[in-house]
Design a protein around this motif. Structure first.
Motif, PDB file in Angstrom:
ATOM      1  N   LEU A   1      64.368 124.549 -12.894  1.00 13.26           N
ATOM      2  CA  LEU A   1      65.620 125.117 -12.875  1.00 13.26           C
ATOM      3  C   LEU A   1      66.790 124.314 -12.036  1.00 13.26           C
ATOM      4  N   ASN A   2      67.590 124.013 -12.717  1.00 14.14           N
ATOM      5  CA  ASN A   2      68.826 123.123 -12.114  1.00 14.14           C
ATOM      6  C   ASN A   2      69.852 123.720 -11.832  1.00 14.14           C
ATOM      7  N   LEU A   3      70.692 123.695 -10.484  1.00 16.10           N
ATOM      8  CA  LEU A   3      71.700 124.363 -10.128  1.00 16.10           C
ATOM      9  C   LEU A   3      72.755 123.357  -9.449  1.00 16.10           C
ATOM     10  N   ASP A   4      74.153 123.921  -9.624  1.00 16.75           N
ATOM     11  CA  ASP A   4      75.059 122.778  -8.927  1.00 16.75           C
ATOM     12  C   ASP A   4      76.017 123.580  -7.980  1.00 16.75           C
ATOM     13  N   LEU A   5      76.377 123.201  -7.057  1.00 21.18           N
ATOM     14  CA  LEU A   5      77.200 123.795  -6.111  1.00 21.18           C
ATOM     15  C   LEU A   5      78.552 123.231  -6.421  1.00 21.18           C
ATOM     16  N   ARG A  65      66.940 119.272  -2.910  1.00 17.34           N
ATOM     17  CA  ARG A  65      68.405 119.095  -3.226  1.00 17.34           C
ATOM     18  C   ARG A  65      68.979 117.686  -2.920  1.00 17.34           C
ATOM     19  N   TYR A  66      69.756 117.262  -4.197  1.00 11.66           N
ATOM     20  CA  TYR A  66      70.210 116.024  -4.070  1.00 11.66           C
ATOM     21  C   TYR A  66      71.689 116.049  -4.049  1.00 11.66           C
ATOM     22  N   ALA A  67      72.308 116.092  -2.702  1.00 11.89           N
ATOM     23  CA  ALA A  67      73.754 116.634  -2.367  1.00 11.89           C
ATOM     24  C   ALA A  67      74.091 117.813  -3.074  1.00 11.89           C
ATOM     25  N   ASP A  68      74.970 118.004  -3.981  1.00 17.31           N
ATOM     26  CA  ASP A  68      75.067 119.380  -4.599  1.00 17.31           C
ATOM     27  C   ASP A  68      74.176 119.857  -5.823  1.00 17.31           C
ATOM     28  N   ASP A  69      73.175 119.130  -6.172  1.00 19.08           N
ATOM     29  CA  ASP A  69      72.341 119.393  -7.319  1.00 19.08           C
ATOM     30  C   ASP A  69      71.053 119.983  -6.568  1.00 19.08           C
ATOM     31  N   ILE A  70      70.754 121.316  -6.899  1.00 20.21           N
ATOM     32  CA  ILE A  70      69.385 121.829  -6.325  1.00 20.21           C
ATOM     33  C   ILE A  70      68.613 122.298  -7.506  1.00 20.21           C
ATOM     34  N   ARG A  93      72.331 135.342  -2.581  1.00 16.17           N
ATOM     35  CA  ARG A  93      72.680 135.822  -1.420  1.00 16.17           C
ATOM     36  C   ARG A  93      72.740 134.666  -0.304  1.00 16.17           C
ATOM     37  N   ILE A  94      71.837 133.875  -0.431  1.00 12.74           N
ATOM     38  CA  ILE A  94      71.642 132.733   0.575  1.00 12.74           C
ATOM     39  C   ILE A  94      72.752 131.753   0.131  1.00 12.74           C
ATOM     40  N   ILE A  95      73.073 131.448  -1.014  1.00 19.18           N
ATOM     41  CA  ILE A  95      73.946 130.670  -1.225  1.00 19.18           C
ATOM     42  C   ILE A  95      75.515 131.174  -0.813  1.00 19.18           C
ATOM     43  N   ASP A  96      75.651 132.335  -0.953  1.00 16.86           N
ATOM     44  CA  ASP A  96      77.044 132.835  -0.679  1.00 16.86           C
ATOM     45  C   ASP A  96      77.258 132.888   0.959  1.00 16.86           C
ATOM     46  N   ALA A  97      76.059 133.305   1.606  1.00 12.39           N
ATOM     47  CA  ALA A  97      75.940 133.267   2.910  1.00 12.39           C
ATOM     48  C   ALA A  97      76.350 132.165   3.657  1.00 12.39           C
ATOM     49  N   HIS A  98      75.982 130.893   2.840  1.00 14.30           N
ATOM     50  CA  HIS A  98      76.460 129.341   3.392  1.00 14.30           C
ATOM     51  C   HIS A  98      77.531 128.810   2.766  1.00 14.30           C
ATOM     52  N   HIS A  99      78.419 130.147   2.234  1.00 13.36           N
ATOM     53  CA  HIS A  99      79.794 129.629   1.582  1.00 13.36           C
ATOM     54  C   HIS A  99      80.025 128.722   0.900  1.00 13.36           C
ATOM     55  N   PHE A 100      78.754 128.647  -0.334  1.00 13.81           N
ATOM     56  CA  PHE A 100      78.938 127.964  -1.452  1.00 13.81           C
ATOM     57  C   PHE A 100      79.061 128.561  -2.700  1.00 13.81           C
ATOM     58  N   VAL A 101      79.452 127.967  -3.785  1.00 16.54           N
ATOM     59  CA  VAL A 101      79.475 128.908  -4.922  1.00 16.54           C
ATOM     60  C   VAL A 101      78.922 128.051  -6.224  1.00 16.54           C
ATOM     61  N   LEU A 102      77.973 128.751  -6.675  1.00 13.68           N
ATOM     62  CA  LEU A 102      77.250 128.164  -7.740  1.00 13.68           C
ATOM     63  C   LEU A 102      78.098 127.875  -8.994  1.00 13.68           C
ATOM     64  N   ASN A 103      77.997 126.717  -9.757  1.00 14.84           N
ATOM     65  CA  ASN A 103      78.669 126.291 -10.881  1.00 14.84           C
ATOM     66  C   ASN A 103      77.816 126.874 -12.150  1.00 14.84           C
ATOM     67  N   GLU A 104      78.205 128.038 -12.540  1.00 18.76           N
ATOM     68  CA  GLU A 104      77.435 128.838 -13.584  1.00 18.76           C
ATOM     69  C   GLU A 104      77.088 127.914 -14.901  1.00 18.76           C
ATOM     70  N   LYS A 105      78.287 127.004 -15.138  1.00 18.63           N
ATOM     71  CA  LYS A 105      78.169 126.193 -16.306  1.00 18.63           C
ATOM     72  C   LYS A 105      77.209 125.368 -16.372  1.00 18.63           C
ATOM     73  N   LYS A 106      76.690 125.107 -15.111  1.00 19.65           N
ATOM     74  CA  LYS A 106      75.595 123.887 -14.827  1.00 19.65           C
ATOM     75  C   LYS A 106      74.336 124.397 -14.727  1.00 19.65           C
ATOM     76  N   THR A 107      74.087 125.662 -14.593  1.00 22.12           N
ATOM     77  CA  THR A 107      72.874 126.593 -14.334  1.00 22.12           C
ATOM     78  C   THR A 107      72.034 126.214 -15.725  1.00 22.12           C
ATOM     79  N   ARG A 108      70.783 125.605 -15.414  1.00 21.15           N
ATOM     80  CA  ARG A 108      69.894 125.184 -16.684  1.00 21.15           C
ATOM     81  C   ARG A 108      68.444 125.629 -16.227  1.00 21.15           C
TER      82      ARG A 108
END
Length: 351
Positions: free
Chosen positions: A126-130, A212-217, A238-253
């Motif tokens: 699972l790839n995620l991007d902040l 985590r590599y910078a903004d790539d999770i 919940r964890i991402i939101d609590a740390h005041h980041f936003v997931l880039n839905e377009k880069k979620t794979r």
């Protein structure tokens, strides 16, 4: 990144308990890494002058670079004395920072290959991007993180101000990490220590691998816990939101075994590898070297691509060795041509 020995030497000479201690640390680090123009005159007054918005705004250059995925990325790069100061602070901050096991980017002796190796031979990757990673990290978050690393509140406040860039959000001025400043990478890792701790806990709870590599999770596993609206996703958001980041839905794979799986650009399967397209493009680059005028730019591009291939596949890999032979044949006996400087001709005034 500096080698481990340099960091150990710096650790013994860092004092972030007071402003005078910070000045001494900057003088020592500046001398050690050769940033001499700043060092002899550093004092509390010179440090404090960068609290002023005007002093920082005037020191930055703003430009855009193209993204691989399309569009452009805004770069804010400091210049002059502020750049020198931030380069020295970067060395100091790397000395006091002990990276988490999951932080792979901007860390000595870790790379995209190290990152990829944590996710080999998995059924699910699972790839995620902040989104807007650096601009999401405020000066307040930097200040709190530095206090947690042992800096005094006064020193933490000053460093967080020097190393952030002021910008307007509506009627409010916010100060965040600029993408392009020497200190932003290490400060982002320091600020993400708590995020890494909570995401590592989440991974352990569901028996997953996490890096985590910078903004790539990246998460990976042999079992599927990634169902939409499932317990894992709800806790992750919940964890991402609590740390005041936003997931880039377009880069979620979510990449499954059987299809190509990638982690920070490296193909992961039984072993780490590059894509076929990468090798194809490298062959084309080397072919161009042999058939068009040789320039330093083309030479640097080809060398960079070859070095990356060597890092991922190894020096004894047949593909790497074959391309090295072609590269050496393409440049044998040739000297890069220099770009002609444009002559500035003065226009003649009509008589």
């Amino acid at each position: 990144m500096r080698i481990t020995g340099d960091i150990l030497i710096m650790k013994e000479n860092v004092d972030l308990s007071s402003l005078s201690g910070l000045c001494k640390s900057i003088s020592f680090a500046g001398s050690y890494i050769g940033v001499m123009p700043l060092v002899p005159t550093i004092d509390e007054y010179k440090l404090k002058k960068y609290r002023a918005l005007s002093a920082r705004l005037s020191a930055y250059k703003e430009f855009e670079i193209p993204k691989k995925s399309g569009g452009t990325r805004k770069i804010l790069a400091p210049s002059g004395e502020l750049k020198q100061l931030m380069s020295v602070l970067n060395f100091i901050l790397n000395a006091i920072y002990t990276p988490t096991d999951s932080a792979m980017g901007f860390v000595c002796e870790r790379s995209v290959l190290t990152n990829a190796n944590h996710h080999l031979n998995q059924n699910y990757v699972l790839n995620l991007d902040l989104s807007d990673f650096f601009p999401s990290i405020s000066s307040q978050k930097v200040e709190r993180a530095l206090v947690a690393e042992g800096a005094s509140p006064l020193v933490a406040s000053l460093i967080s101000t020097i190393c952030t860039f002021p910008r307007m959000e509506g009627d409010h001025c916010v100060q965040t990490l600029p993408q392009g400043a020497p200190t932003s990478p290490v400060l982002s890792n320091i600020c993400c220590r708590s995020l890494d701790k909570h995401l590592t806990g989440l991974a352990n709870r569901f028996h997953l691998n996490y890096t985590r590599y910078a903004d790539d999770i990246t998460f990976s596993s042999n079992h599927n816990v990634y169902q939409a609206d499932g317990e894992f996703w709800l806790e992750l958001k919940r964890i991402i939101d609590a740390h005041h980041f936003v997931l880039n839905e377009k880069k979620t794979r979510l990449q499954k075994r059987g299809a190509r799986q990638e982690v920070t650009g490296v193909t992961v399967g039984v072993k780490a590898n590059v894509s076929r397209i990468y090798v194809k493009n490298l062959r084309a680059t080397i072919h161009n070297l042999a058939n068009i005028p040789l320039t330093n730019h083309l030479l640097n591009v080809a060398c960079g691509k070859l070095n990356y291939l060597r890092m991922i596949k190894g020096a004894e890999d047949p593909t790497y060795r074959s391309l090295c032979v072609k590269f050496n044949l393409a440049i044998k006996g040739r000297v890069p041509v220099k770009k002609k400087k444009k002559s500035k001709r003065k226009s003649k005034l009509p008589s």
